[in-house]
Design a protein around this motif. Structure first.
Motif, mmCIF file in Angstrom:
data_model
loop_
_atom_site.group_PDB
_atom_site.id
_atom_site.type_symbol
_atom_site.label_atom_id
_atom_site.label_comp_id
_atom_site.label_asym_id
_atom_site.label_seq_id
_atom_site.Cartn_x
_atom_site.Cartn_y
_atom_site.Cartn_z
ATOM 1 N N TYR A 391 0.796 -1.224 0.000
ATOM 2 C CA TYR A 391 0.000 0.000 0.000
ATOM 3 C C TYR A 391 0.832 1.279 0.000
ATOM 4 C CZ TYR A 391 -3.689 -3.303 1.152
ATOM 5 O OH TYR A 391 -4.566 -4.358 1.119
ATOM 6 N N GLY A 392 2.147 1.157 -0.032
ATOM 7 C CA GLY A 392 2.984 2.342 -0.109
ATOM 8 C C GLY A 392 3.050 3.134 1.175
ATOM 9 N N PHE A 393 2.836 2.479 2.329
ATOM 10 C CA PHE A 393 2.921 3.164 3.610
ATOM 11 C C PHE A 393 4.382 3.201 4.053
ATOM 12 C CE2 PHE A 393 -1.311 3.358 5.997
ATOM 13 C CZ PHE A 393 -2.044 3.444 4.828
ATOM 14 N N PRO A 394 5.042 4.339 4.039
ATOM 15 C CA PRO A 394 6.391 4.412 4.613
ATOM 16 C C PRO A 394 6.336 3.990 6.084
ATOM 17 C CG PRO A 394 5.864 6.412 3.383
ATOM 18 C CD PRO A 394 4.594 5.645 3.515
ATOM 19 N N VAL A 395 7.410 3.389 6.561
ATOM 20 C CA VAL A 395 7.391 2.858 7.926
ATOM 21 C C VAL A 395 7.177 3.967 8.949
ATOM 22 C CG1 VAL A 395 9.904 2.999 8.167
ATOM 23 C CG2 VAL A 395 8.611 1.376 9.565
ATOM 24 N N ASP A 396 7.665 5.169 8.668
ATOM 25 C CA ASP A 396 7.450 6.249 9.627
ATOM 26 C C ASP A 396 5.986 6.692 9.654
ATOM 27 O OD1 ASP A 396 7.936 7.161 7.044
ATOM 28 O OD2 ASP A 396 8.575 9.129 7.716
ATOM 29 N N LEU A 397 5.245 6.488 8.558
ATOM 30 C CA LEU A 397 3.819 6.783 8.559
ATOM 31 C C LEU A 397 3.084 5.775 9.453
ATOM 32 C CD1 LEU A 397 1.333 8.245 7.586
ATOM 33 C CD2 LEU A 397 1.392 6.905 5.479
ATOM 34 N N THR A 398 3.441 4.506 9.333
ATOM 35 C CA THR A 398 2.847 3.494 10.210
ATOM 36 C C THR A 398 3.210 3.782 11.663
ATOM 37 O OG1 THR A 398 3.028 1.864 8.424
ATOM 38 C CG2 THR A 398 2.663 1.026 10.651
ATOM 39 N N ALA A 399 4.452 4.193 11.899
ATOM 40 C CA ALA A 399 4.874 4.526 13.262
ATOM 41 C C ALA A 399 4.079 5.717 13.799
ATOM 42 C CB ALA A 399 6.370 4.819 13.292
ATOM 43 N N ASP A 400 3.772 6.663 12.906
ATOM 44 C CA ASP A 400 2.991 7.832 13.277
ATOM 45 C C ASP A 400 1.596 7.411 13.742
ATOM 46 O OD1 ASP A 400 3.125 10.601 13.530
ATOM 47 O OD2 ASP A 400 2.007 10.928 11.687
ATOM 48 N N ILE A 401 0.969 6.512 12.981
ATOM 49 C CA ILE A 401 -0.357 6.017 13.332
ATOM 50 C C ILE A 401 -0.285 5.226 14.636
ATOM 51 C CG2 ILE A 401 -2.253 4.534 12.581
ATOM 52 C CD1 ILE A 401 -1.340 5.122 9.675
ATOM 53 N N ALA A 402 0.760 4.417 14.767
ATOM 54 C CA ALA A 402 0.922 3.612 15.975
ATOM 55 C C ALA A 402 1.036 4.497 17.211
ATOM 56 C CB ALA A 402 2.157 2.724 15.840
ATOM 57 N N ARG A 403 1.818 5.557 17.086
ATOM 58 C CA ARG A 403 2.012 6.446 18.238
ATOM 59 C C ARG A 403 0.684 7.048 18.687
ATOM 60 N NH1 ARG A 403 6.602 11.007 18.191
ATOM 61 N NH2 ARG A 403 5.844 11.215 16.054
ATOM 62 N N GLU A 404 -0.169 7.413 17.720
ATOM 63 C CA GLU A 404 -1.472 7.982 18.067
ATOM 64 C C GLU A 404 -2.330 6.995 18.847
ATOM 65 O OE1 GLU A 404 -3.040 9.017 14.289
ATOM 66 O OE2 GLU A 404 -1.691 10.714 13.976
ATOM 67 N N ARG A 405 -2.034 5.692 18.686
ATOM 68 C CA ARG A 405 -2.834 4.665 19.353
ATOM 69 C C ARG A 405 -2.098 4.046 20.533
ATOM 70 N NH1 ARG A 405 -5.859 1.719 14.216
ATOM 71 N NH2 ARG A 405 -6.112 3.617 12.986
ATOM 72 N N GLY A 406 -0.996 4.694 20.921
ATOM 73 C CA GLY A 406 -0.246 4.212 22.060
ATOM 74 C C GLY A 406 0.523 2.940 21.798
ATOM 75 N N LEU A 407 0.912 2.721 20.549
ATOM 76 C CA LEU A 407 1.610 1.500 20.161
ATOM 77 C C LEU A 407 2.981 1.825 19.606
ATOM 78 C CD1 LEU A 407 -1.354 -0.253 18.316
ATOM 79 C CD2 LEU A 407 -0.570 -0.715 20.637
#
Length: 864
Positions: A391-407
């Motif tokens: 899906y073309g999600f850079p790893v820092d974008l996934t990390a950004d989403i994770a941080r918002e969810r406390g992960l």
């Protein structure tokens, strides 16, 4: 004072003190592949500081645009969560190249801060390197700063170096105290990382040269490199604590908020978007295009991060490009290149966002599905990799989403999957032949620009990568000569082929490759015994060389034509120049139209017909660039470069071999244009005799096709349109019949529905697949009016499943849950919306039992 007035005041202040105001350099450092981006104000002067370049001035002042979003200097993940981290910023700087030193640099900084922009002296703190007594004396005795606001700091913060060796020196930093109401301690204290004391100016005194042993030697001409973040100082003079509250950001935040319907300027997503439009717009204006690697990938990451934050705010349509207009109003006067390339910047941003939005929802759904099923506080590396790869999600974008969810993100697992992918790519790219790498093959003098044959001495021989003294008949190996007319593969041009001969000796050269400074001739010894020290005659195959040079010179003409017709943002991203074809990869944001490709062809062939002379010159790199020669984006060139010109039309840095006149190319024909990666297009073309043969073959096919369809070649297009229209009508009729069959099938299946807990439930095996299966489902939903449906079809060893729930029941039952319940039983997995979902499986033998379980599943869901 506005930020624009602050920038202007700084430059005027130093111009009055004998500094040359130098315009901001591009964000891509010229002739320096060691840096992804210009990340500090001193980068454009790096060669001056190293003593390798002379300028016509010894004092300079700049407002340099910088990016820190990749490589060693990367602030991307902090943007939006702190008051001062940015991907893009402007660094105000004044520089001395062997002119003034510590006294003047400190005095200039103090005068500007206290007298020009009027900061209270009692709020300014100064630090020096702990052993820099000279700077300490200037601050304490000449400037007269209060000793209570002065600190000596160790090398970690107050000693700057360009690398492990080379120019270096102590620093002196100036801090602004925001006041006791802001938490944080003064510089050098345990809580110095708080936000109360903010560094606003850094003075670097380059006075030493560090050798490999770590010893410091005084430089003959000490230099000064100073930097001050415009955004930080703007916050100070505007009386705000966060950079995002300054006039550099507020118009952008307000514009993004208006699009999103959000009025809270403190919203983190709005800050991210405001920051990212600055970086993206200026990177695009400076020639960086979205790509799958390097600088282009960093740009794509920033764009996608901004788009995702827009999605979080509920913005449903492409919006990011709309912020270029307010950005130009804020910064366009100081940076006119933004206005000059605004249309291109907007177009690329719009296209990138539209492309990413197509996969954004699917990727987020995958992530949500994983999080719903996973336990723990870390997102698995396999999921992170799939988001990136699919899906073309850079790893820092996934990390950004994770941080918002406390992960957190499993970075190690992601890197393992990336390493596996890279290894697969390397394995797929390897090809056979007698290639071998050697440590030191000596040096060869290349004479192939002037001649196709030459005599030389064998200086080294290799067999299976090992140095040997002789090659025997039939053995494969590599021959190194002290001088050779054979071109070694480089710059996209393939290596020459031919023969190396001597008395009774014949070595067939299949390829020529670079081995350090040597040319390695790869091939097989066909006869005789070849030894180190033998005198030989090297003969390049004339036919393959001539075919190759035709394609190489045509590549230069193509590159120029592309820039003329598509825009000067077009940059070479790779090439192959072989005897049979040329392949040229270039940065461009969309596929050229057929009309544009025809124009490009005509433009290249016009230059061929003009029979332009080809000339090669050697000159200094800077001189070559000043004369208009094109250099490869981000490559490193030596002090002296070779410039190849084809008349006044094309001028490029190139070490390859070329035709004598453009007319030698004969004919140029594009045979294919494709996309090879995001933002990268590829043209394959042929020249000379091969192009003539191609044209004759196409003409022959057209004539044979005309005979088959009983029309002249001139009328083939009309005949093809008639046949296509007839096919379309037949397809419509077939589709109508399919729908009729689906309706009939639906009527008969509807009778099989059973009532479960007051809900009509149908689970059945049917014929068909894909669209037909869904049409049958829609028919059944209409006929039942209210109910739950699961249809399954088997094709070979694969099971296709679709589930539907009528709207009146979606509050109690979800089609996605139902289809997943059945899919798991048949060796698959699936999901979807509450009213419709689909899935697959690979165990058809378990399907009947899975279908029988549907009524019980529905009953259990309703009872809950």
């Amino acid at each position: 004072m506005t930020s624009a007035q602050l920038r202007a005041s700084f430059l005027e202040f130093f111009e009055r003190r004998g500094h040359t105001v130098v315009p901001s350099a591009p964000l891509v450092p010229a002739n320096d592949p060691t840096l992804l981006f210009t990340n500090a104000g001193m980068v454009p002067f790096k060669e001056v500081f190293l003593g390798r370049e002379q300028r016509g001035y010894s004092r300079a002042a700049t407002s340099q645009r910088c990016v820190r979003a990749g490589g060693k200097h990367n602030d991307l993940e902090n943007v939006g969560y702190t008051a001062r981290h940015h991907t893009f910023f402007e660094m105000l700087g004044n520089f001395s190249f062997g002119d003034y030193f510590k006294r003047e640099a400190i005095e200039y900084a103090w005068t500007f801060l206290t007298e020009v922009i009027g900061l209270p002296a009692e709020r300014l703190w100064a630090t020096v390197y702990e052993d820099d007594d000279e700077a300490a004396r200037i601050w304490l005795e000449e400037i007269g700063i209060d000793p209570a606001r002065f600190r000596r700091i160790g090398a970690h913060d107050n000693f700057w170096s360009m690398g492990d060796t080379g120019p270096c020196g102590p620093c002196s930093e100036i801090f602004y105290d925001h006041g006791p109401e802001v938490p944080g301690g003064p510089p050098g204290s345990e809580d110095q990382d708080g936000d109360r004391y903010i560094e606003v100016w850094n003075l670097v005194f380059m006075q030493y040269d560090r050798d490999a042993e770590g010893n410091l030697h005084p430089l003959p001409s000490p230099c000064v490199d100073t930097g001050m973040g415009l955004e930080r100082l703007a916050a100070v003079i505007e009386g705000v604590h966060s950079n995002f509250e300054t006039d550099l950001f507020v118009p952008l935040i307000d514009a993004a908020g208006e699009i999103a319907g959000v009025s809270d300027r403190g919203n983190a997503s709005l800050k991210v978007i405001a920051d990212h439009i600055r970086a993206c717009a200026f990177l695009l204006a400076d020639g960086v295009l979205p790509a799958t690697d390097g600088r282009g990938y960093v740009l794509r990451r920033i764009i996608r991060r901004a788009v995702r934050h827009g999605y979080q705010l509920g913005i449903e349509e492409p919006f990011f490009y709309r912020l270029v207009d307010p950005l130009e109003r804020v910064m366009g006067e100081a940076h006119p290149e933004l206005a000059e390339r605004r249309e291109l910047v907007e177009k690329i941003l719009h296209q990138e966002e539209r492309s990413f939005r197509e996969t954004l929802e699917h990727g987020l759904a995958l992530l949500d599905d994983h999080l719903a099923q996973a336990s723990g506080e870390v997102i698995d590396g396999d999921v992170v990799f799939k988001l990136y790869d699919t899906y073309g999600f850079p790893v820092d974008l996934t990390a950004d989403i994770a941080r918002e969810r406390g992960l957190a993100v499993d970075h190690d697992g992601f890197e393992r999957r990336m390493a596996e992918q890279r290894e697969r790519a390397r394995a797929a790219s390897r090809f056979g032949g007698p290639r071998q790498e050697v440590v030191d093959a000596g040096e060869s003098r290349f004479t192939g620009h002037e001649t196709l044959e030459d005599t030389g001495e064998v200086t080294a021989l290799y067999r299976d990568g090992e140095s040997v003294q002789h090659l025997e008949p039939g053995e494969e190996g590599m021959v190194v000569l002290d001088r050779t007319p054979f071109y070694a593969e480089s710059g996209g041009q393939v290596g020459d082929q031919g023969v190396i001969v001597a008395n009774g000796v014949r070595f067939r050269v299949e390829d020529t490759v670079k081995q350090g400074e040597a040319h390695g001739h790869l091939g097989r010894l066909e006869q005789g015994r070849l030894g180190v020290g033998d005198q030989v005659h090297a003969q390049v195959d004339e036919g393959t060389r001539e075919a190759t040079v035709r394609n190489h010179s045509a590549t230069h003409l193509l590159h120029k034509a592309l820039r003329e017709l598509l825009g000067d943002h077009v940059q070479q991203k790779g090439s192959l120049v072989a005897p049979d074809r040329l392949r040229f990869d270039f940065a461009h944001y969309e596929a050229p139209s057929r009309e544009q490709l025809e124009q490009i062809e005509r433009r290249v062939n016009a230059q061929i017909l003009a029979n332009l002379p080809a000339e090669a010159e050697h000159m200094a790199f800077d001189e070559a660039v000043q004369t208009g020669a094109m250099a490869l984006f981000g490559e490193k060139y030596g002090d002296t470069v070779r410039v190849v010109s084809l008349g006044d039309y094309s001028r490029e840095l190139c070490g390859g071999t070329h035709v004598r006149r453009s007319g030698d190319i004969g004919l140029f024909k594009i045979v294919e244009e494709t996309g090879v990666a995001g933002g990268v297009r590829r043209i394959e073309a042929i020249t000379g005799e091969r192009a003539v043969n191609w044209a004759q073959e196409v003409d022959g096919r057209l004539r044979r096709l005309g005979e088959l369809l009983r029309v002249s070649p001139e009328n083939l297009e009309v005949k093809a349109e008639q046949l296509a229209e007839r096919t379309r009508e037949q397809d419509k009729e077939i589709e109508r019949l399919k729908q009729k069959l689906a309706t009939q099938a639906g009527r008969s299946l509807a009778d099989e529905a059973q009532e479960v807990a007051g809900v009509r439930v149908l689970a059945a095996r049917v014929e068909g697949s894909g669209k037909g299966l869904r049409e049958t489902l829609d028919q059944l939903k209409n006929q039942l009016g209210s109910g739950v449906i699961l249809l399954a079809a088997v094709e070979g060893e694969k099971v296709q499943l679709v589930a539907g729930v009528t709207k009146d029941l979606t509050g109690r039952l979800a089609a996605g849950d139902l289809v997943n319940h059945v899919a798991i039983q048949v060796g698959g997995r699936g999901g979807g919306r509450a009213d419709f979902a689909q899935a697959g499986g690979k165990e058809p033998e378990k399907l009947d039992e899975a279908l029988r379980s549907v009524p019980a599943w529905v009953e259990a869901q309703i009872d809950e």
